[in-house]
Design a protein around this motif. Structure first.
Motif, mmCIF file in Angstrom:
data_model
loop_
_atom_site.group_PDB
_atom_site.id
_atom_site.type_symbol
_atom_site.label_atom_id
_atom_site.label_comp_id
_atom_site.label_asym_id
_atom_site.label_seq_id
_atom_site.Cartn_x
_atom_site.Cartn_y
_atom_site.Cartn_z
ATOM 1 N N GLY A 16 0.764 -1.253 0.000
ATOM 2 C CA GLY A 16 0.000 0.000 0.000
ATOM 3 C C GLY A 16 0.792 1.297 0.000
ATOM 4 N N GLY A 17 2.036 1.293 -0.458
ATOM 5 C CA GLY A 17 2.817 2.524 -0.474
ATOM 6 C C GLY A 17 3.977 2.498 0.505
ATOM 7 N N THR A 55 11.652 6.949 0.181
ATOM 8 C CA THR A 55 11.646 8.413 0.101
ATOM 9 C C THR A 55 11.747 9.090 1.460
ATOM 10 N N ASP A 67 5.992 4.993 -8.298
ATOM 11 C CA ASP A 67 5.516 3.880 -7.471
ATOM 12 C C ASP A 67 4.017 3.777 -7.728
ATOM 13 N N VAL A 117 0.855 2.210 -6.762
ATOM 14 C CA VAL A 117 0.209 1.375 -5.749
ATOM 15 C C VAL A 117 -1.134 0.951 -6.331
ATOM 16 N N ARG A 159 -0.580 -8.190 10.179
ATOM 17 C CA ARG A 159 -0.629 -7.376 8.959
ATOM 18 C C ARG A 159 0.589 -6.456 8.808
ATOM 19 N N THR A 208 5.334 12.918 -0.710
ATOM 20 C CA THR A 208 5.097 12.003 0.411
ATOM 21 C C THR A 208 5.478 10.564 0.041
ATOM 22 N N GLY A 209 5.729 10.317 -1.237
ATOM 23 C CA GLY A 209 6.376 9.068 -1.659
ATOM 24 C C GLY A 209 5.690 7.772 -1.275
ATOM 25 N N GLY A 210 4.403 7.783 -1.010
ATOM 26 C CA GLY A 210 3.715 6.543 -0.649
ATOM 27 C C GLY A 210 3.227 6.529 0.786
ATOM 28 N N LEU A 211 3.583 7.577 1.534
ATOM 29 C CA LEU A 211 3.206 7.604 2.951
ATOM 30 C C LEU A 211 1.689 7.633 3.131
ATOM 31 N N GLY A 234 -0.618 6.443 1.127
ATOM 32 C CA GLY A 234 -1.104 5.090 0.850
ATOM 33 C C GLY A 234 -0.816 4.151 2.009
ATOM 34 N N HIS A 235 0.374 4.265 2.562
ATOM 35 C CA HIS A 235 0.753 3.426 3.710
ATOM 36 C C HIS A 235 -0.188 3.664 4.891
ATOM 37 N N THR A 282 -3.555 2.046 4.356
ATOM 38 C CA THR A 282 -3.598 0.580 4.239
ATOM 39 C C THR A 282 -2.994 -0.127 5.440
ATOM 40 N N ARG A 283 -2.607 0.617 6.463
ATOM 41 C CA ARG A 283 -2.087 -0.032 7.684
ATOM 42 C C ARG A 283 -3.167 -0.886 8.326
ATOM 43 N N ALA A 284 -4.372 -0.327 8.402
ATOM 44 C CA ALA A 284 -5.485 -1.090 8.966
ATOM 45 C C ALA A 284 -6.099 -1.938 7.858
ATOM 46 N N PRO A 285 -6.639 -3.111 8.210
ATOM 47 C CA PRO A 285 -7.219 -3.968 7.180
ATOM 48 C C PRO A 285 -8.482 -3.341 6.585
ATOM 49 N N ALA A 307 -8.716 -1.961 3.417
ATOM 50 C CA ALA A 307 -8.503 -0.878 2.460
ATOM 51 C C ALA A 307 -8.979 -1.250 1.062
ATOM 52 N N LEU A 310 -9.820 1.748 -1.497
ATOM 53 C CA LEU A 310 -8.660 2.317 -2.186
ATOM 54 C C LEU A 310 -8.471 1.646 -3.538
ATOM 55 N N LEU A 351 -6.409 3.046 -6.132
ATOM 56 C CA LEU A 351 -5.092 3.321 -6.721
ATOM 57 C C LEU A 351 -4.385 4.406 -5.930
ATOM 58 N N ASP A 352 -3.068 4.246 -5.770
ATOM 59 C CA ASP A 352 -2.227 5.346 -5.282
ATOM 60 C C ASP A 352 -1.074 5.465 -6.267
ATOM 61 N N VAL A 410 2.153 7.030 -7.050
ATOM 62 C CA VAL A 410 3.233 7.852 -6.499
ATOM 63 C C VAL A 410 4.088 8.300 -7.678
#
Lengths: 413, 413
Positions: free
Chosen positions: A280-281, A288, A300, A302, A389, B279-282, B284-285, B288-291, B293, B297, B299-300, B302
């Motif tokens: 997810g990024g 970065t 990138d 995603v 996860r 932010t380079g994917g941050l 998106g991260h 998607t940290r929590a299940p 997504a 979501l 598309l992201d 970057v």
């Protein structure tokens, strides 16, 4: 020589913040050659501060204290020290001028309570604060040398480095050397098992571990009759650690694995494109975090949904349908297509099931494919990762970083 | 009733790990209504362990201890307690069977040193370990009740919740209530300034702050004559805190801001596409940290390079050339195009200069544009963010999350 650390503040004893100051100071003191035997934290209570200081200065030769130097009525460290030593407080002109100058610079009015921060127990040595208002000080308490620093970590750390190290270094035994090796890919228990016997085979060597998930730092500390002998002993033990852990050791010192990989990309002038799904990024984020990513990171993508895998990366929907989005075929196409679409030297892809839902019997949670495409061809690896996860996401991203590093280093002399 | 926390282990006093156990236990004990006055950490040294235990059990009514219950020779907490109390060690059959069963389950052979973990000071109450081998125990030491738990945080926390809380809760004063408010967008000092006077206006209320960058938790703790009065007082004070902080308060309890935003997306059935640059994917991260997504979501993208902004998002290279990649125009196009290409309900974009290099006089480091495109149109905001690279990246990603939440909540009753 034994040291103790005293941290003062109700925010610590109530658990409102994790006490990073004790760990930071202890790590520095251990590196300098001292033995830290005790940490104490007390709330903003006059009697408990005095009792703790009395006890620690009787048991240790050096006492490092943080907190309670601010301008409010809660901040009573300085008064406690003065009353304990039976000396008056004296205002230090230079410190007062520095505090005043700081307020002038920020165009704020200095309140009378800030002037209190220029008061010190008579006879104390003042420790200037390079970046904040509260100066620190040092005094002798019986047989111990006690240092008092602010509780704000950045201020404390800078004061320690600039004014405390030079005062305590002459007291440290000059008989040790330390090498920090950084590893990734093995759990801490396995690192420990692989290094069993290293200490026994090298008397005077102590191994320490520090986990910054998913990296583990192995500290090799050697104590010998002098610094030269310690360095030689340390290097012998570190060499054995390197042999036992092989390529799991990726570096030395403080550089993280993503930093090592991005530095290698920059040094070789290679460009990179990434396609992520279950992470997810996160891989993009790791690439970065350090500056300079624009030199190598082109894209990138995603592609969290199947539709995005088709529209953005041009993967045939029928291929996704037939193999599943988490498959060798799709992962390969992600890496190859993101490389082709971006024009990068290297294309890297991650697709997997991070969980906790979405797993099946054939592809349980933790199933992850990683792929790397370059002019030399495409490599796909599959993994079954354990854990939650966030662990699966992080280990997947690190696995992709490993593929990138292996690719860059191939054919390197 | 006063409590103290003792954490045992040379890894702590050497600074090899940050002592999270003391903070965790103190926070729980404070919530239960106890006053934690002191933390002590000592290395694996018999005399210092005994001396610390003696001192703490003389000064506090409850002593929580972690560490030193493992199978190795370094682990000596149990023996220290027995010798201090002048009682023998006795092997507990049920604990031994549980340890043996655990090894059987993992198909490993139990070593004799593990059997030692079933030994307890005569008269102790055993505390089962739900997830590890080392059981804990409790004993009376003079006027104090002392609990001994493992040092592994997960095991300690589970043992505390399942076996210690029920033992200490009857001893806690039943006269307090706490509400945790979560905020984002203000620095801690400003939160403090805005809440000046809340404590003075509500005698019995204590405000606590805990920063999890970039979020700040405000804990409103009220102590009154009984639980009902405390709850009433707490709710009054919390209401005032909410009024003073306005929309900077985004929730209560333990849910982070990204969790609040993703829960809202799921609840409304809205889909999202993201275009990130600095932010380079941050973002998106964080999404998607929590299940879960995959429900929202799509598309992201970057698009770190200008070429990717054109090839992936279809932004005219001439527009990038004329305005710069960090511009209102490009940010708007990123949000609108990622929405159009993905078919999402909402498109969000971030472009900026995270530094430390890349800034100019017109667009210094910290210049960031955020955009949100939806069926209602496109909104672009620009920011000048202070701080270091990682701060700028994190606050930018949080700013985009705020735009998403505002959009979803608009028109909500």
């Amino acid at each position: 020589m034994t040291c103790a650390v005293l941290t003062i503040g109700t925010e610590i004893t109530r658990g409102e913040l994790v006490n990073g100051n004790s760990a930071w100071l202890s790590e520095r003191l251990t590196e300098l050659g001292f033995e830290v035997t005790e940490h104490v934290s007390v709330d903003d209570d006059r009697d408990r501060i005095v009792e703790a200081l009395r006890g620690l200065s009787a048991r240790a030769r050096i006492v490092m204290t943080t907190g309670g130097l601010g301008p409010t009525t809660d901040d009573m460290t300085t008064e406690c020290v003065a009353s304990m030593l039976g000396v008056p407080l004296e205002r230090d002109g230079a410190s007062l001028a520095a505090i005043q100058a700081r307020f002038d610079r920020l165009r704020r009015t200095m309140s009378p309570s800030n002037a209190k921060q220029a008061d010190f127990p008579k006879g104390a040595t003042v420790l200037p604060n390079p970046i904040g208002t509260a100066p620190g000080f040092s005094v002798r308490i019986g047989g111990a040398l006690a240092f008092f620093m602010p509780g704000v970590p950045r201020e404390m750390q800078k004061m320690f480095v600039e004014h405390v190290v030079s005062a305590v270094k002459p007291l440290a035994p000059d008989d040790r050397h330390q090498i920090k090796l950084r590893t990734f890919g093995l759990p801490e228990s396995v690192v420990g098992e692989k290094l069993a016997g290293v200490e026994a085979d090298h008397p005077g060597v102590i191994l320490g571990y520090r986990a910054h998930f998913p990296e583990i730092e192995v500290k090799v500390l050697a104590v010998s009759r002098d610094r030269v002998a310690a360095r030689e002993l340390c290097e012998r033990a570190a060499q054995l650690v390197r042999e036992r852990l092989g390529t799991f050791v990726f570096g030395e010192g403080d550089e993280s694995f993503p930093e090592v990989v991005t530095a290698a990309l920059r040094a070789r002038g290679k460009t990179l494109a990434v396609a992520e799904s279950c992470t997810g990024g996160l891989l993009g984020h790791l690439l970065t975090r350090a500056p300079g990513a624009s030199a190598f990171l082109l894209l990138d993508a995603v592609t969290y949904s199947n539709a995005a895998k088709s529209s953005i990366l041009g993967i045939d929907a029928a291929v996704i349908e037939a193999n599943g989005a988490v498959s060798e075929m799709v992962c390969r196409a992600m890496a190859e297509n993101v490389r082709a679409r971006s024009g990068a030297d290297i294309g890297v892809a991650i697709t997997g099931i991070a969980g906790p839902t979405g797993g099946s019997e054939a592809k349980p949670v933790g199933t992850v494919f990683l792929a790397l495409a370059s002019a030399k061809g495409t490599r796909v690896v599959d993994r079954r990762l354990p854990g939650e996860r966030h662990h699966i996401q992080m280990i997947s991203a690190y696995g992709a970083l490993r593929l990138i590093l292996d690719e860059i280093m191939q054919g390197t002399p």
